[in-house]
Design an enzyme around this catalytic site. Structure first.
Site, PDB file in Angstrom:
ATOM      1  N   GLU A   1      -4.255   2.059  -4.984  1.00 54.36           N
ATOM      2  CA  GLU A   1      -4.218   3.002  -5.796  1.00 54.36           C
ATOM      3  C   GLU A   1      -2.736   2.628  -6.666  1.00 54.36           C
ATOM      4  OE1 GLU A   1      -4.399   6.521  -3.114  1.00 54.36           O
ATOM      5  OE2 GLU A   1      -5.286   7.688  -4.117  1.00 54.36           O
TER       6      GLU A   1
ATOM      7  N   GLU B   1     -10.679   6.162   1.898  1.00 52.64           N
ATOM      8  CA  GLU B   1     -10.385   7.849   2.503  1.00 52.64           C
ATOM      9  C   GLU B   1     -11.462   8.617   3.054  1.00 52.64           C
ATOM     10  OE1 GLU B   1      -9.323   5.913  -0.417  1.00 52.64           O
ATOM     11  OE2 GLU B   1      -6.735   6.015  -0.499  1.00 52.64           O
TER      12      GLU B   1
HETATM   13  C1  3H9 Z   1      -4.558   6.168   2.300  1.00 51.56           C
HETATM   14  O1  3H9 Z   1      -4.700   5.507   1.508  1.00 51.56           O
HETATM   15  C2  3H9 Z   1      -4.477   7.588   0.903  1.00 51.56           C
HETATM   16  C3  3H9 Z   1      -4.249   7.543   0.565  1.00 51.56           C
HETATM   17  O2  3H9 Z   1      -5.290   7.746  -1.147  1.00 51.56           O
HETATM   18  C4  3H9 Z   1      -3.269   8.892  -0.948  1.00 51.56           C
HETATM   19  C5  3H9 Z   1      -2.071   9.488   0.336  1.00 51.56           C
HETATM   20  C6  3H9 Z   1      -0.930  10.607  -0.680  1.00 51.56           C
HETATM   21  N1  3H9 Z   1      -1.526   3.740   8.471  1.00 51.56           N
HETATM   22  O3  3H9 Z   1      -7.289  -2.008  11.956  1.00 51.56           O
HETATM   23  P1  3H9 Z   1      -6.626  -3.185  13.331  1.00 51.56           P
HETATM   24  C7  3H9 Z   1      -2.485  -0.391  11.730  1.00 51.56           C
HETATM   25  S1  3H9 Z   1      -5.330   7.598   4.008  1.00 51.56           S
HETATM   26  C8  3H9 Z   1      -0.995   2.911   9.228  1.00 51.56           C
HETATM   27  O4  3H9 Z   1      -5.900  -3.629  13.871  1.00 51.56           O
HETATM   28  P2  3H9 Z   1      -7.683  -5.658  10.919  1.00 51.56           P
HETATM   29  C9  3H9 Z   1      -4.103  -0.078  12.945  1.00 51.56           C
HETATM   30  O5  3H9 Z   1      -4.096   1.180  13.669  1.00 51.56           O
HETATM   31  C10 3H9 Z   1      -5.474   4.803   4.141  1.00 51.56           C
HETATM   32  N2  3H9 Z   1      -1.317   2.333  10.626  1.00 51.56           N
HETATM   33  O6  3H9 Z   1      -6.390  -4.469  11.683  1.00 51.56           O
HETATM   34  C11 3H9 Z   1      -2.778  -0.912  13.989  1.00 51.56           C
HETATM   35  O7  3H9 Z   1      -2.523  -0.984  14.490  1.00 51.56           O
HETATM   36  P3  3H9 Z   1      -2.628  -0.945  16.152  1.00 51.56           P
HETATM   37  C12 3H9 Z   1      -6.358   4.324   3.317  1.00 51.56           C
HETATM   38  C13 3H9 Z   1      -2.669   0.818  10.006  1.00 51.56           C
HETATM   39  O8  3H9 Z   1      -6.678  -6.927  10.611  1.00 51.56           O
HETATM   40  C14 3H9 Z   1      -2.909  -2.094  12.842  1.00 51.56           C
HETATM   41  O9  3H9 Z   1      -2.187  -1.112  11.960  1.00 51.56           O
HETATM   42  N3  3H9 Z   1      -7.033   2.724   4.594  1.00 51.56           N
HETATM   43  C15 3H9 Z   1      -3.048   1.100   9.149  1.00 51.56           C
HETATM   44  O10 3H9 Z   1      -8.726  -5.007  12.777  1.00 51.56           O
HETATM   45  C16 3H9 Z   1      -3.928  -3.385  13.048  1.00 51.56           C
HETATM   46  O11 3H9 Z   1      -5.230  -2.369  12.028  1.00 51.56           O
HETATM   47  C17 3H9 Z   1      -7.392   2.602   5.463  1.00 51.56           C
HETATM   48  O12 3H9 Z   1      -7.733   3.751   6.011  1.00 51.56           O
HETATM   49  C18 3H9 Z   1      -2.309   2.493   8.338  1.00 51.56           C
HETATM   50  N4  3H9 Z   1      -3.291   2.650   6.843  1.00 51.56           N
HETATM   51  O13 3H9 Z   1      -7.514  -4.838  10.010  1.00 51.56           O
HETATM   52  C19 3H9 Z   1      -7.249   0.911   6.041  1.00 51.56           C
HETATM   53  N5  3H9 Z   1      -3.956   0.635   9.313  1.00 51.56           N
HETATM   54  O14 3H9 Z   1      -2.066  -2.794  16.552  1.00 51.56           O
HETATM   55  C20 3H9 Z   1      -7.448   1.166   6.952  1.00 51.56           C
HETATM   56  C21 3H9 Z   1      -4.138   0.020   9.961  1.00 51.56           C
HETATM   57  O15 3H9 Z   1      -1.242  -0.758  16.399  1.00 51.56           O
HETATM   58  N6  3H9 Z   1      -6.978   0.059   8.046  1.00 51.56           N
HETATM   59  N7  3H9 Z   1      -3.060   0.131  10.982  1.00 51.56           N
HETATM   60  O16 3H9 Z   1      -3.616  -0.772  17.131  1.00 51.56           O
HETATM   61  C22 3H9 Z   1      -8.125  -0.527   7.912  1.00 51.56           C
HETATM   62  O17 3H9 Z   1      -8.544  -0.177   7.601  1.00 51.56           O
HETATM   63  C23 3H9 Z   1      -7.511  -1.930   9.084  1.00 51.56           C
HETATM   64  O18 3H9 Z   1      -6.659  -1.986   9.869  1.00 51.56           O
HETATM   65  C24 3H9 Z   1      -7.441  -3.884   7.725  1.00 51.56           C
HETATM   66  C25 3H9 Z   1      -6.919  -4.439   9.255  1.00 51.56           C
HETATM   67  C26 3H9 Z   1      -8.814  -3.823   7.278  1.00 51.56           C
HETATM   68  C27 3H9 Z   1      -6.542  -3.401   7.117  1.00 51.56           C
END
Ligand code: 3H9
Length: 700
Positions: A105, A125
């Site tokens: 976004e 999301e």
């Molecule tokens: C959003 O954006 C809403 C908006 O539209 C509007 C807002 C108003 N936040 O997965 P990994 C942590 S909703 C906080 O093992 P990878 C995760 O818990 C969001 N923490 O790494 C982990 O912590 P720990 C939309 C987050 O390389 C560490 O980072 N976005 C977030 O296998 C490493 O993560 C998503 O849904 C976060 N957003 O994969 C994306 N993301 O080491 C969600 C990750 O303590 N994330 N962490 O266990 C992912 O899909 C994967 O993390 C990503 C990396 C592909 C980025």
């Protein structure tokens, strides 16, 4: 602490960099930094264009999910993006890794997007039970059209950089240094006086649907698919439609309100729980933080049956060479042929290219005899469930394989400790329990033996993730976590049928709950004969199942089981003959049949699983309630919007679960239904499994 967003100048180009490890999530300081520095660069007369980059492994991966549910802190993401959108100079987002959710976004708030070729862009999301809440539902359709945007928003799956380029989501793919490429792009935009491309102001891609508004429902229904009725997908469909008839500024406000509404739904809370539980499940509480995985360059799989073949495919898919080992040429030939057919079928369906098929097949080598395992760094045994045979194989592997090789068993029932003790190196022995079909199912139960070394465990976890599985570490017990709980459901499902329900009623309530399939349809898929043979050998009897098996009704493979299947179809059709078998069985057992409600079916099948989950936690077989949830989400089709059995128990209330179990235990005299001690304690103390997880975390 250093600032998470910084600005530097490269001549007339301002380069704003986000540096908020690990994934550059948009916590308050990042939002504030972006807002401040974009404004600053806009006001600076020496700056002609602005490039947004990210440090570390990825572009911004979204809003900071850990902030959800806490009081909002200004600026909101919408405010920050609106200010970026209003900048009067060209703005270019330079995307590497993943631009997800709020991250995409932000990029959509810029005029242009350039990406490295392996970048991925998406709005996930929906997988958190939400919709994009900072303009995603409005800017993406305006930029690439509703037909392309809806599937992105409703599937939550990212698109590749090359697809994004085709769709117009990305303006250029940069080979080599991304920031340099983005700066060059920005300079060109300035030199060519390119008009500022603002997605918020674009309209032409909406023209076709605006001219034929009825087509919207058709496109939306296709994109919603099986998620019809769930709150977030329905909200997304509504929000994207506003692009057609609501002014942008108003639509953004409505989108934000919908997002906030969804944040407090049980569906979203459950999906967010699942997200964090999956990531936590790979953390072994007592494992030293500096434990390193052993290197696995080559694997071997013993047994070329359906399971072994599927496991070998997982390694080949991940680019790891693997040897498939059988006892005879013929078995080997069959095993390899099945793998080839599997890949070719995927290619025929368009799931992979012919070149991919060739590449993967070239990584699978066949061999006869265990000697071929001598060069493997990890050996996975997938032969019959027979302790004597397994011990013999592990004894031989002990002598053949190199020092430090991981010796894993894919057993689903046998004692991993006993298998480990048949070698001189029990520290290298571990269970790696794949689920069938192994090349498809995501769950991997990693069974920790009492002597398994930490680095062996770490290796299994690391390899598990590399081969695209969701690993969960469990302890040794019969059936481990998943099947042990499934057994409790099976017992109750069988009883419900004897007491008055029909298979289609039990399965119907189960699918309505959200499972893709009920216990009886699942029995038909797996084959009723399997349990029948085991029971016969043990001198046990299941009146209904065994009568069906004796009539040659083995399930889908014979076209008849609990249901009838038409030729070539997997759709279960209720069969009056089965109803008769069931009525006879009830009569034979002297059970007076009665109508059974859907509520009773769910309580009787789901609560005993929760109860068993509580026992599993008491015994330390699973380390966290969330681990059990992950097992059910990825191994058994538990609906993600219900978060897994233990999370679900919290949402209905542990007191209620305890009381209903006690009620059914009293009514049936079945001791296994009596509430587990842990469940009893938590219910009495007014606690939840989530609070238990926090207690466990603090104690570790
Ligand atoms: C959003 O954006 C809403 C908006 O539209 C509007 C807002 C108003 N936040 O997965 P990994 C942590 S909703 C906080 O093992 P990878 C995760 O818990 C969001 N923490 O790494 C982990 O912590 P720990 C939309 C987050 O390389 C560490 O980072 N976005 C977030 O296998 C490493 O993560 C998503 O849904 C976060 N957003 O994969 C994306 N993301 O080491 C969600 C990750 O303590 N994330 N962490 O266990 C992912 O899909 C994967 O993390 C990503 C990396 C592909 C980025």
């Amino acid at each position: 602490m250093s600032e998470p967003v910084t600005l530097r100048r490269e001549g007339a180009i301002a380069v704003i960099t986000v540096n908020n490890p690990p994934v550059n999530a948009l916590k308050q300081a990042v939002r504030a930094g972006l807002q401040k520095l974009f404004k600053e660069a806009d006001a600076d007369a020496n700056v002609q264009a602005i490039v947004l980059t990210c440090a570390g492994r990825t572009f911004i991966a979204g809003a900071d999910i850990t902030e959800f549910g806490k009081p909002p802190m200004a600026p909101s993401l919408i405010e920050a993006i609106t200010d970026i959108d209003n900048v009067s100079k060209p703005t270019v987002a330079a995307i590497h890794g993943t631009a997800l959710g709020g991250g995409l976004e932000v990029a959509l708030g810029c005029n242009y997007r350039v990406a490295s070729k392996d970048a991925k862009l998406g709005l996930p999301e929906i997988k958190l039970g939400l919709i994009p809440g900072a303009g995603g539902t409005q800017r993406l359709p305006r930029l690439i059209g509703i037909e392309k945007a809806l599937p992105v928003i409703l599937s939550g799956n990212p698109v590749s950089a090359s697809q994004a380029l085709k769709d117009g989501l990305v303006d250029e793919i940069v080979e080599g240094d991304l920031t340099a490429g983005a700066i060059a792009f920005a300079k060109k935009a300035v030199a060519e006086k390119k008009p500022l491309k603002r997605a918020s102001k674009m309209d032409e891609k909406l023209a076709a649907i605006r001219a034929n508004p009825d087509s919207y429902n058709e496109i939306a229904a296709k994109a919603v698919g099986r998620n019809k009725g769930l709150k977030a997908p329905m909200a997304a469909v509504e929000a994207v439609k506003w692009t057609l008839d609501v002014p942008f500024e108003e639509a953004i406000k409505r989108e934000r309100n919908k997002f906030i509404e969804l944040l407090v739904t049980d569906e979203s809370k459950s999906q967010r729980h699942a997200f964090f539980a999956e990531r936590e499940a790979t953390k072994v509480l007592d494992m030293p933080a500096d434990t390193k995985a052993r290197e696995v360059k080559r694997a071997a799989v013993i047994g070329g049956g359906t399971m072994g073949g599927g496991i070998a495919m997982c390694f080949a898919n991940a680019g790891i060479p693997v040897t498939l080992i059988e006892t005879t040429d013929e078995f080997l030939k069959n095993g390899l042929a099945k793998i080839k057919t599997n890949y070719e079928n995927t290619a025929k369906r368009g799931g992979m290219s012919e070149a991919d098929v060739e590449k993967r097949l070239s990584l699978i080598e066949g061999a006869v005899g265990l000697e071929a395992a001598k060069d493997a760094d990890m050996v996975i045994e997938a032969v019959f469930e027979e302790m004597g045979l397994k011990k013999e194989i592990f004894g031989k592997l002990d002598a053949i394989t190199k020092k430090g090789a991981i010796l894993a068993t894919n057993t689903s029932t046998l004692d991993v400790n006993e298998i480990a003790n048949s070698t001189s190196r029990p520290q290298d022995v571990i269970g790696m329990h794949f689920f069938s079909p192994a090349n498809i199912m995501k769950l991997l139960e990693i069974v920790r033996g009492e002597k398994s070394a930490f680095d062996a465990l770490q290796t299994a976890i690391t390899v598990g993730r590399k081969i695209a599985k969701v690993p969960v570490v469990v302890g040794v017990c019969y059936g481990f976590v998943g099947n042990r709980m499934l057994h409790r459901r099976g017992v109750q499902a069988d009883r419900l049928v004897l007491e008055g329900a029909l298979p289609q009623e039990v399965d119907g309530a189960t699918t309505e709950f959200g499972f893709p399939m009920g216990p009886f349809a699942m029995g038909d898929l797996a084959g009723i004969d399997v349990g029948w043979r085991i029971r016969r050998a043990r001198g046990e009897r299941n009146e209904v199942a065994d009568t069906l098996a004796e009539a040659g009704r083995f399930g889908q493979k014979t076209g008849k089981g609990y249901y009838i299947y038409e030729k070539g179809s997997r759709t279960p059709i209720p069969d009056p003959e089965v109803e008769k078998i069931i009525l006879d069985a009830s009569a034979k057992k002297g059970i007076a049949r009665r109508p059974i409600s859907k509520q009773e079916i769910i309580e009787r099948t789901v609560y005993p699983m929760i109860n068993e989950g509580a026992r599993i936690l008491e015994e330390g077989i699973a380390s966290r309630p969330g681990d059990i949830d992950v097992i059910w989400l990825y191994g058994y089709g538990w609906p993600v919007w219900r978060g897994g059995p233990m999370h679900y128990a919290d949402t209905v209330g542990l007191k209620h679960v305890r009381d209903r179990l006690a009620h059914y235990a009293k009514g049936s005299g079945d001791k296994t239904l009596e509430p587990a001690k842990l469940l009893e304690r938590l219910a009495n103390e007014g606690k939840t499994f989530a609070s238990l997880a926090n207690e466990m975390k603090k104690a570790s």
